[in-house]
Design an enzyme around this catalytic site. Sequence first.
Site, short mmCIF file in Angstrom:
data_model
loop_
_atom_site.label_atom_id
_atom_site.label_comp_id
_atom_site.label_asym_id
_atom_site.label_seq_id
_atom_site.Cartn_x
_atom_site.Cartn_y
_atom_site.Cartn_z
N THR A 1 44.66 37.58 33.55
CA THR A 1 44.93 37.05 34.89
C THR A 1 44.58 35.57 34.96
O THR A 1 44.20 34.95 33.95
CB THR A 1 44.25 37.92 35.97
OG1 THR A 1 44.78 37.53 37.24
CG2 THR A 1 42.74 37.78 35.97
N LYS B 1 46.87 33.00 31.96
CA LYS B 1 48.20 33.51 31.58
C LYS B 1 48.94 32.53 30.66
O LYS B 1 49.70 32.94 29.79
CB LYS B 1 49.04 33.79 32.82
CG LYS B 1 48.50 34.95 33.66
CD LYS B 1 49.39 35.23 34.86
CE LYS B 1 48.75 36.21 35.81
NZ LYS B 1 49.61 36.53 36.95
N ASP C 1 54.83 40.69 35.89
CA ASP C 1 54.93 40.19 37.28
C ASP C 1 56.41 40.09 37.70
O ASP C 1 56.74 40.29 38.86
CB ASP C 1 54.29 38.81 37.42
CG ASP C 1 52.78 38.86 37.29
OD1 ASP C 1 52.17 39.88 37.67
OD2 ASP C 1 52.19 37.86 36.81
N GLY D 1 56.43 27.22 46.96
CA GLY D 1 55.45 27.17 45.87
C GLY D 1 56.13 26.88 44.54
O GLY D 1 57.32 27.16 44.36
N GLY E 1 53.85 26.92 41.49
CA GLY E 1 52.78 27.15 40.51
C GLY E 1 53.14 28.30 39.59
O GLY E 1 54.31 28.66 39.43
N GLY E 2 52.11 28.88 38.98
CA GLY E 2 52.32 29.96 38.02
C GLY E 2 53.00 31.17 38.64
O GLY E 2 53.95 31.72 38.06
#
Length: 264
Positions: free
Chosen positions: A43, A47, A83, A107, A109-110
């Site tokens: 997590t 990642k 995911d 967003g 991000g990751g």
Amino acid sequence: MHNAAFGVLGMDWIYVAFDVLPGEVRKALEGIKALGMRGINVTVPHKGEAFTSVDVLTPEAEATEAVNTVVVEDGRLVGYNTDVYGFRRALMEAGFRPLPDKVVLLGAGGAARAVAYAIGTSEGVEEVVVLNRTEERAERLAEEMGMRTGRKFLPGPLSEDALVEAMDGAGLLVNATSVGMHPDVDSSPLPSAEVLRPGLWVYDIVYVPPRTKLVRQAEGRGAKAVGGTDMLVYQGARAFRLWTGLEPPVEVMRRALLEALGAR
Ligand code: ATR
């Protein structure tokens, strides 16, 4: 959630948490082979490091440059990104299907990468507008996902004007920023809630709390809104299947998760 699943299936398996420092992920992964473990989840913030440390990557892991699940197969570390599946399945289960032509993603991000890839590879979607506080990150994500998926990705800033324009004709709004996450529970990523209307679908990937400010705002304005719990359940269900080869007891897993979240 995994221990509840092992329990109900009578399996002599256990899922435990380990703290690993940044820079030590490769060693930790070599360690799981040596220890004879079947696999792990990875997590935040590891990642990306897991992505560069495994032996084999699946297409989803490759596209998102993030590995959240590792399976030891024939002595090799295989890196998956569940995911992507988790998000797709959560949209389906919420009844958000078929997906609309136009989607707005907040967003870059990751987490947004997994969502962008899942949306960009879903049938029916033609245009994805990516809005982010740091506009350059939205530009980079849009350019890359446009190339990877062949769909139209348009970047912009997370401003009121850009949001109003982006929402014109959009059928699904996804929040993949961390705004609204505990302890920031009274914040919403939206510069203006005016864009929320009946008929719109809203998916917030934040799962603590299960009902975020954005979900409440959306419901208050007649939109159909869902929080991030299901994405978490289904990414876990997929990992369970990869490790064990068995059908995951999804309801048991969901109940265990909600119980754990409720206790926080
Ligand atoms: P994750 O891997 O969980 O996605 P991340 O890569 O740090 O975490 O990304 C967090 C996302 O939330 C980013 O899109 C971030 O915007 P920036 O790229 O501008 O940093 C967004 N975010 C975090 N706090 C925010 C805030 N207060 N307002 C708007 N966006 C925010």
